[in-house]
Design a protein around this motif. Structure first.
Motif, PDB file in Angstrom:
ATOM      1  N   VAL A  85       1.260  -0.819  -0.129  1.00  0.00           N
ATOM      2  CA  VAL A  85       0.072   0.122  -0.139  1.00  0.00           C
ATOM      3  C   VAL A  85       0.754   0.976   0.157  1.00  0.00           C
ATOM      4  CG1 VAL A  85      -1.447   1.748   1.576  1.00  0.00           C
ATOM      5  CG2 VAL A  85      -1.759  -1.337   1.039  1.00  0.00           C
ATOM      6  N   TRP A  86       2.019   1.169   1.056  1.00  0.00           N
ATOM      7  CA  TRP A  86       2.839   2.519   0.558  1.00  0.00           C
ATOM      8  C   TRP A  86       3.953   2.346   0.018  1.00  0.00           C
ATOM      9  CZ3 TRP A  86       1.504   6.911   3.822  1.00  0.00           C
ATOM     10  CH2 TRP A  86       1.074   6.576   4.895  1.00  0.00           C
ATOM     11  N   GLN A  87       4.375   1.181  -0.862  1.00  0.00           N
ATOM     12  CA  GLN A  87       5.011   0.962  -2.286  1.00  0.00           C
ATOM     13  C   GLN A  87       6.774   1.768  -1.967  1.00  0.00           C
ATOM     14  OE1 GLN A  87       3.801   0.728  -5.882  1.00  0.00           O
ATOM     15  NE2 GLN A  87       2.994  -0.286  -4.630  1.00  0.00           N
ATOM     16  N   PHE A  88       6.947   0.280  -0.652  1.00  0.00           N
ATOM     17  CA  PHE A  88       8.112   0.585  -0.222  1.00  0.00           C
ATOM     18  C   PHE A  88       8.769  -0.050  -1.799  1.00  0.00           C
ATOM     19  CE2 PHE A  88       6.991   1.881   3.970  1.00  0.00           C
ATOM     20  CZ  PHE A  88       8.047   3.252   4.074  1.00  0.00           C
ATOM     21  N   MET A  89      10.596   0.182  -1.349  1.00  0.00           N
ATOM     22  CA  MET A  89      11.109  -0.569  -2.988  1.00  0.00           C
ATOM     23  C   MET A  89      12.275  -1.554  -1.617  1.00  0.00           C
ATOM     24  SD  MET A  89      11.284   0.603  -5.503  1.00  0.00           S
ATOM     25  CE  MET A  89      13.515   0.334  -7.035  1.00  0.00           C
ATOM     26  N   PRO A  90      12.957  -2.510  -1.568  1.00  0.00           N
ATOM     27  CA  PRO A  90      12.813  -3.383  -0.737  1.00  0.00           C
ATOM     28  C   PRO A  90      14.463  -2.488  -0.144  1.00  0.00           C
ATOM     29  CG  PRO A  90      13.029  -4.373  -3.304  1.00  0.00           C
ATOM     30  CD  PRO A  90      12.437  -3.204  -3.209  1.00  0.00           C
ATOM     31  N   GLU A  91      15.108  -1.650  -0.839  1.00  0.00           N
ATOM     32  CA  GLU A  91      16.355  -1.763   0.382  1.00  0.00           C
ATOM     33  C   GLU A  91      15.650  -0.404   1.400  1.00  0.00           C
ATOM     34  OE1 GLU A  91      18.803  -2.643   0.400  1.00  0.00           O
ATOM     35  OE2 GLU A  91      18.653  -4.328  -0.949  1.00  0.00           O
ATOM     36  N   THR A  92      15.005   0.575   1.178  1.00  0.00           N
ATOM     37  CA  THR A  92      13.927   1.440   1.846  1.00  0.00           C
ATOM     38  C   THR A  92      13.787   0.537   3.359  1.00  0.00           C
ATOM     39  OG1 THR A  92      14.202   2.781  -0.263  1.00  0.00           O
ATOM     40  CG2 THR A  92      12.239   3.646   1.804  1.00  0.00           C
ATOM     41  N   ALA A  93      12.645  -0.413   2.657  1.00  0.00           N
ATOM     42  CA  ALA A  93      11.859  -1.336   3.572  1.00  0.00           C
ATOM     43  C   ALA A  93      13.058  -2.005   4.732  1.00  0.00           C
ATOM     44  CB  ALA A  93      10.804  -2.359   2.480  1.00  0.00           C
ATOM     45  N   LYS A  94      13.344  -2.398   3.947  1.00  0.00           N
ATOM     46  CA  LYS A  94      14.683  -2.857   5.025  1.00  0.00           C
ATOM     47  C   LYS A  94      15.514  -2.087   6.175  1.00  0.00           C
ATOM     48  CE  LYS A  94      16.068  -6.681   2.382  1.00  0.00           C
ATOM     49  NZ  LYS A  94      16.388  -7.326   1.370  1.00  0.00           N
ATOM     50  N   GLU A  95      15.531  -0.627   5.923  1.00  0.00           N
ATOM     51  CA  GLU A  95      16.293   0.627   5.968  1.00  0.00           C
ATOM     52  C   GLU A  95      15.340   0.453   6.893  1.00  0.00           C
ATOM     53  OE1 GLU A  95      16.549   3.497   3.051  1.00  0.00           O
ATOM     54  OE2 GLU A  95      18.783   1.782   3.128  1.00  0.00           O
ATOM     55  N   ARG A  96      14.299   0.490   6.913  1.00  0.00           N
ATOM     56  CA  ARG A  96      12.745   0.836   8.155  1.00  0.00           C
ATOM     57  C   ARG A  96      12.069  -0.174   8.699  1.00  0.00           C
ATOM     58  NH1 ARG A  96      13.626   6.394   8.613  1.00  0.00           N
ATOM     59  NH2 ARG A  96      14.084   7.655   6.730  1.00  0.00           N
ATOM     60  N   LYS A  97      13.175  -1.025   9.094  1.00  0.00           N
ATOM     61  CA  LYS A  97      13.241  -2.515   9.491  1.00  0.00           C
ATOM     62  C   LYS A  97      11.865  -3.059   9.461  1.00  0.00           C
ATOM     63  CE  LYS A  97      15.360   0.567  13.553  1.00  0.00           C
ATOM     64  NZ  LYS A  97      14.854   0.768  14.817  1.00  0.00           N
ATOM     65  N   MET A  98      11.649  -3.544   8.019  1.00  0.00           N
ATOM     66  CA  MET A  98      10.935  -4.607   7.885  1.00  0.00           C
ATOM     67  C   MET A  98      10.914  -5.866   7.243  1.00  0.00           C
ATOM     68  SD  MET A  98       7.351  -2.247   5.813  1.00  0.00           S
ATOM     69  CE  MET A  98       8.262  -1.560   4.572  1.00  0.00           C
TER      70      MET A  98
END
Length: 297
Positions: free
Chosen positions: A126-139
């Motif tokens: 829903v929030w359209q995160f790229m993989p690396e950005t998601a990992k940076e945000r602890k997902m």
């Protein structure tokens, strides 16, 4: 000349009679035509409490464009309104808890239409995160588990990003723009152009439209009837009641697990789209929350 005058007079009488007959026979249509001629452009607008300077010519025109586009994207806008009834009750309290203005829920609308879509570049959820950005945000993002598809966790991650962006730019509007253009990209243009207001910046086509798309969806979704969207409450999509089961080990077969919970594999995946395979691999003992609907099926 007399013949021409007679013909002109006859034509005028026929046209006038036709209009009169149309008005008498179709009063509702005449009212609709009058209503359509009245401007519904908002007098005032703001994003997250920051005023939109509609007195600036290009700002007004850019907002007008997005309003016209989204009012006429009937299916997409109706679906967004229907889905919001299900998604906003999840998103709103998380935004509030993190000190993020409520208007940011409309950012999620323009990013994905409030469904777990995949962009050509590989952004997901829903929030359209790229993989690396998601990992940076602890997902957690891998072939087995992708928390970008978890609405609660991805909303928390979006809040984390937006708080960082607000701290950098000092403006919620620029924070929203940077969600599309990136903090580095927006900051570079601020340095080059020597202005620090979104509405004064010349940005890429997509980023320059971005906040205006949010504003347009906010205006339409807060005032749907005004813009021609009259949707009965019974037609809105609902949030089904669920229970959460904590899992700290692997599940070798999600279909069998679903049956043990009184549902099937399809329903399990609908409510837990972050489960990406037919099993859950958990070798570290991490605690996962799996949602099981209590009714609705």
């Amino acid at each position: 000349m007399k013949l021409i005058n007679k013909i002109t007079l006859l034509f005028t009488v026929v046209v006038a009679s036709g209009i009169f007959i149309f008005a008498a026979a179709n009063p509702d249509e005449v009212k609709d035509l009058k209503r359509e001629s009245v401007s519904i452009f908002p007098v005032l607008m703001d994003f997250a409490g920051e005023e939109t300077p509609l007195k600036i010519s290009d700002v007004k025109e850019r907002l007008d464009r997005e309003l016209l586009v989204n009012v006429n994207l009937h299916a997409s806008t109706i679906l967004a309104i229907k889905r919001a009834n299900r998604a906003f009750p999840v998103i709103e309290p998380i935004l509030k808890k993190n000190g993020i203005p409520d208007d940011f829920k409309y950012l999620a609308v323009i990013e994905s239409g409030l469904v777990n879509v995949v962009s050509p570049a590989g952004a997901r959820g829903v929030w359209q995160f790229m993989p690396e950005t998601a990992k940076e945000r602890k997902m957690e993002v891998n072939e087995n588990v992708d928390e970008r598809y978890d609405l609660e966790k991805s909303t928390e991650a979006a809040c984390s990003y937006l708080l960082s962006a607000k701290g950098k730019f000092g403006s919620w509007t620029l924070a929203a723009a940077s969600y599309n253009g990136g903090m580095t990209g927006v900051n570079k243009q601020i340095d080059i152009q020597k202005v620090s207001n979104y509405y004064d910046l010349l940005l890429t086509e997509e980023t320059s439209r971005y906040v205006f798309r949010i504003l347009a969806l906010k205006e339409i979704m807060k005032n749907p009837v005004k813009y021609g969207f009259s949707i009965a409450s019974k037609d809105l999509y609902v949030t089904l009641p669920t229970k959460k089961i904590e899992i700290d080990s692997s599940i070798t077969d999600l279909a069998d697990f679903a049956k043990s919970q009184g549902i099937n594999y399809k329903i399990l995946k609908i409510h837990n789209p972050w489960l990406r395979e037919t099993k859950l691999i958990n070798d570290t003992g991490k605690k996962y929350q799996i949602e099981i609907p209590l009714n609705g099926y």
